[in-house]
Design an enzyme around this catalytic site. Structure first.
Site, mmCIF file in Angstrom:
data_model
loop_
_atom_site.group_PDB
_atom_site.id
_atom_site.type_symbol
_atom_site.label_atom_id
_atom_site.label_comp_id
_atom_site.label_asym_id
_atom_site.label_seq_id
_atom_site.Cartn_x
_atom_site.Cartn_y
_atom_site.Cartn_z
ATOM 1 N N GLU A 46 -4.862 -12.148 -2.503
ATOM 2 C CA GLU A 46 -3.496 -12.671 -2.656
ATOM 3 C C GLU A 46 -3.461 -14.130 -2.184
ATOM 4 O OE1 GLU A 46 -0.952 -11.234 0.516
ATOM 5 O OE2 GLU A 46 0.824 -11.309 -0.751
ATOM 6 N N ASN A 106 5.142 -14.537 -6.049
ATOM 7 C CA ASN A 106 3.807 -14.276 -5.504
ATOM 8 C C ASN A 106 3.069 -13.535 -6.629
ATOM 9 O OD1 ASN A 106 1.572 -13.421 -4.064
ATOM 10 N ND2 ASN A 106 2.734 -12.866 -2.238
ATOM 11 N N LYS A 123 4.472 -10.026 -7.621
ATOM 12 C CA LYS A 123 4.610 -9.056 -6.515
ATOM 13 C C LYS A 123 6.037 -8.513 -6.403
ATOM 14 C CE LYS A 123 3.475 -8.773 -1.536
ATOM 15 N NZ LYS A 123 2.888 -9.564 -0.432
ATOM 16 N N GLU A 142 7.899 -13.975 3.469
ATOM 17 C CA GLU A 142 7.785 -13.723 2.023
ATOM 18 C C GLU A 142 9.145 -13.493 1.377
ATOM 19 O OE1 GLU A 142 4.548 -11.658 0.136
ATOM 20 O OE2 GLU A 142 3.791 -11.136 2.116
ATOM 21 N N CYS A 168 -0.932 -6.909 -2.181
ATOM 22 C CA CYS A 168 -0.803 -6.665 -0.748
ATOM 23 C C CYS A 168 0.143 -5.532 -0.382
ATOM 24 C CB CYS A 168 -0.423 -7.949 -0.016
ATOM 25 S SG CYS A 168 -0.694 -7.752 1.765
ATOM 26 N N ASN A 193 -3.212 -10.207 2.202
ATOM 27 C CA ASN A 193 -3.277 -10.983 3.452
ATOM 28 C C ASN A 193 -2.541 -10.148 4.477
ATOM 29 O OD1 ASN A 193 -3.893 -14.233 3.255
ATOM 30 N ND2 ASN A 193 -3.116 -13.442 1.318
HETATM 31 N N1 CDT Z 1 1.013 -10.169 2.429
HETATM 32 C C1 CDT Z 1 1.540 -8.982 2.738
HETATM 33 O O1 CDT Z 1 2.217 -8.352 1.933
HETATM 34 N N2 CDT Z 1 1.293 -8.521 3.991
HETATM 35 C C2 CDT Z 1 1.894 -7.344 4.507
HETATM 36 C C3 CDT Z 1 2.136 -7.501 5.946
HETATM 37 C C4 CDT Z 1 3.112 -6.512 6.393
HETATM 38 S S1 CDT Z 1 3.797 -6.869 7.928
HETATM 39 C C5 CDT Z 1 5.095 -7.908 7.573
HETATM 40 C C6 CDT Z 1 1.086 -6.086 4.267
HETATM 41 O O2 CDT Z 1 1.672 -5.073 3.875
HETATM 42 O O3 CDT Z 1 -0.123 -6.066 4.506
#
Ligand code: CDT
Length: 321
Positions: A46, A106, A123, A142, A168, A193
Site C-alpha cells: 500500500e 488510496n 480502498k 486516513e 490493508c 502499512n
Molecule cells: N494502512 C492501514 O489500513 N492500516 C491499518 C492500521 C489500523 S490501526 C488504525 C491496518 O488495519 O493495518
C-alpha cells in the site's frame, strides 16, 4: 495446472524526504530480482511510492499534494511500467491518487506483463481518524486524507486467472474476501502499512502478526482463493511497522512468509486450480450459502439491538414453535 509465480515484494522503510525516482529505482530492483526468480507477478505494498504520510497532520491541504499521483503512469513512475514491459512481468502497486476533480483515494492497480493497467481498486475500509489527535504518538489520518473507494471490489481476468485487490485494513473484514469470492477470485492481492502500536488499543500490539495471519488465512480458506499480503515494514520515520508479508493458499495454510522487516521477496508458485477443490465442495457458494439469512450484513453499518435487528430481518422475530 495453472501456475502463477507471485512475488510479494515487502518494502522496508521509505523516508519522508526520499524522492519518488529513488523509490521507483528501488522497486525496479526488486522487480528484476523477482523476474530472475521466475515471478510472473510482483506485488508491492500500500502507498508504496512514499512514506506512510497519514501518520502526520498537515494543516494545509496543499502540503498533502506532494504525496499523491495525478497520473498513472506519470513521469516518475513510468520507468516502473517500462521495466515491467521489458522484463515481461506484471505488477500491482498501491499509491495515493488525486483525481482530476480533486478527490483523494488510496488506490492500487494491476498491470499486466506488457505494462498496461488492467485493474484498479480504491480502498474502501479507511481506518484511523479524521481530526488531529495530538495525544497520539503518531497520527493515522486516513479518514481525513482519503475518500472511501467508489469502485467496489472488482475482479480482473489476468495472469491466467481471476485476480482481486484490497488494501490493508480491508484485509480484516470478511466482506472484502466474500464479495471477491462471489465473483470467483482466485488470487487476492493486499498491500499494507500496519504500525505495530495501535494508540487507542495498545493491548493489541503484541498480537499484530497473529491478527495478520488469521485474517489472510481465513480469507483464503473461506473463499477458496490465494491471498498475497505485502507489508511496508520496519521502522519508518520513527514508527515501527509490522512485516509479516505472506502468501496464503486456499487450504488456509501459509505457503511463504517474510523473515525480515526490510526489502524482501516472498515467492510462491500458486496453482490456481487448487481453488477449485474448495470452491466445488465445502465452499460451493451456490449450493451452501443462505443469503436470505444474512440481511443484517448489508442492512446495518453498526451493531443494532435485537429489536432493531428484527425490523431488518423479520425471520429474527418469527415464533420458534
Ligand atoms: N494502512 C492501514 O489500513 N492500516 C491499518 C492500521 C489500523 S490501526 C488504525 C491496518 O488495519 O493495518
Amino acid at each position: 495446472m495453472r501456475p502463477v509465480t507471485v512475488a510479494a515484494a515487502q518494502v522496508g522503510p521509505i523516508a519522508l524526504e526520499t524522492t519518488r525516482s529513488a523509490t521507483v529505482t528501488r522497486l525496479i530492483g526488486l522487480m528484476q530480482r523477482a523476474k530472475a526468480r521466475g515471478a510472473d507477478l510482483i506485488v508491492y505494498p500500500e502507498l508504496a511510492l512514499t512514506t506512510f504520510f497519514p501518520r502526520w497532520y498537515f494543516e494545509d491541504e496543499a502540503d498533502l499534494d506532494r504525496f499523491y499521483e495525478r497520473q498513472m503512469p506519470g513521469p516518475e513512475t513510468r520507468p516502473l511500467f517500462e521495466a515491467a514491459g521489458d522484463l515481461g512481468i506484471g505488477f500491482s502497486i498501491g499509491y495515493a491518487e488525486l483525481t482530476a476533480d480533486g478527490t483523494r483515494f488510496n488506490t492500487a492497480i494491476l498491470v499486466d506483463t506488457s505494462g498496461a493497467i488492467v485493474g484498479k481498486y480504491r480502498k474502501i475500509h479507511l481506518p484511523g481518524h479524521r481530526e488531529h489527535e495530538p495525544w497520539r504518538a503518531f497520527q493515522h489520518l486516513e479518514k481525513r486524507y482519503f475518500a472511501p473507494g467508489n469502485l467496489g471490489f472488482r475482479v480482473f481476468d489476468a495472469f491466467g486467472g481471476r485476480i482481486g485487490m484490497a488494501i490493508c485494513n480491508d484485509r480484516r473484514w470478511p466482506e472484502t474476501y466474500r464479495v471477491l469470492g462471489l465473483q470467483g477470485a482466485e488470487m487476492v492481492l493486499i498491500g499494507y502499512n500496519t504500525p505495530i502500536h495501535n494508540p487507542p488499543a495498545p493491548e493489541h500490539d503484541r498480537l499484530s502478526w497473529h491478527h495478520n495471519e488469521i485474517v489472510l488465512q481465513s480469507g483464503a480458506y473461506q473463499n477458496a482463493t490465494f491471498v498475497v499480503g505485502v507489508a511496508k515494514a520496519g521502522v519508518e520515520e520513527g514508527v515501527p511497522q509490522m512485516g509479516g508479508s505472506l502468501i496464503a493458499a486456499p487450504t488456509g495454510e501459509t505457503i511463504a512468509q517474510a523473515v525480515t522487516e526490510g526489502d524482501e521477496l516472498v515467492i510462491a508458485t500458486c496453482d490456481l486450480d487448487l481453488c477449485k477443490s474448495y470452491r466445488d465442495s465445502v465452499f460451493a457458494f451456490e449450493r451452501h450459502r443462505e443469503p436470505g439469512a444474512y440481511a443484517l450484513v448489508t442492512g446495518t453499518k453498526g451493531p443494532v439491538t435485537p429489536e432493531e435487528a428484527q425490523k431488518i430481518d423479520p425471520a429474527l422475530a418469527r415464533p420458534d414453535d
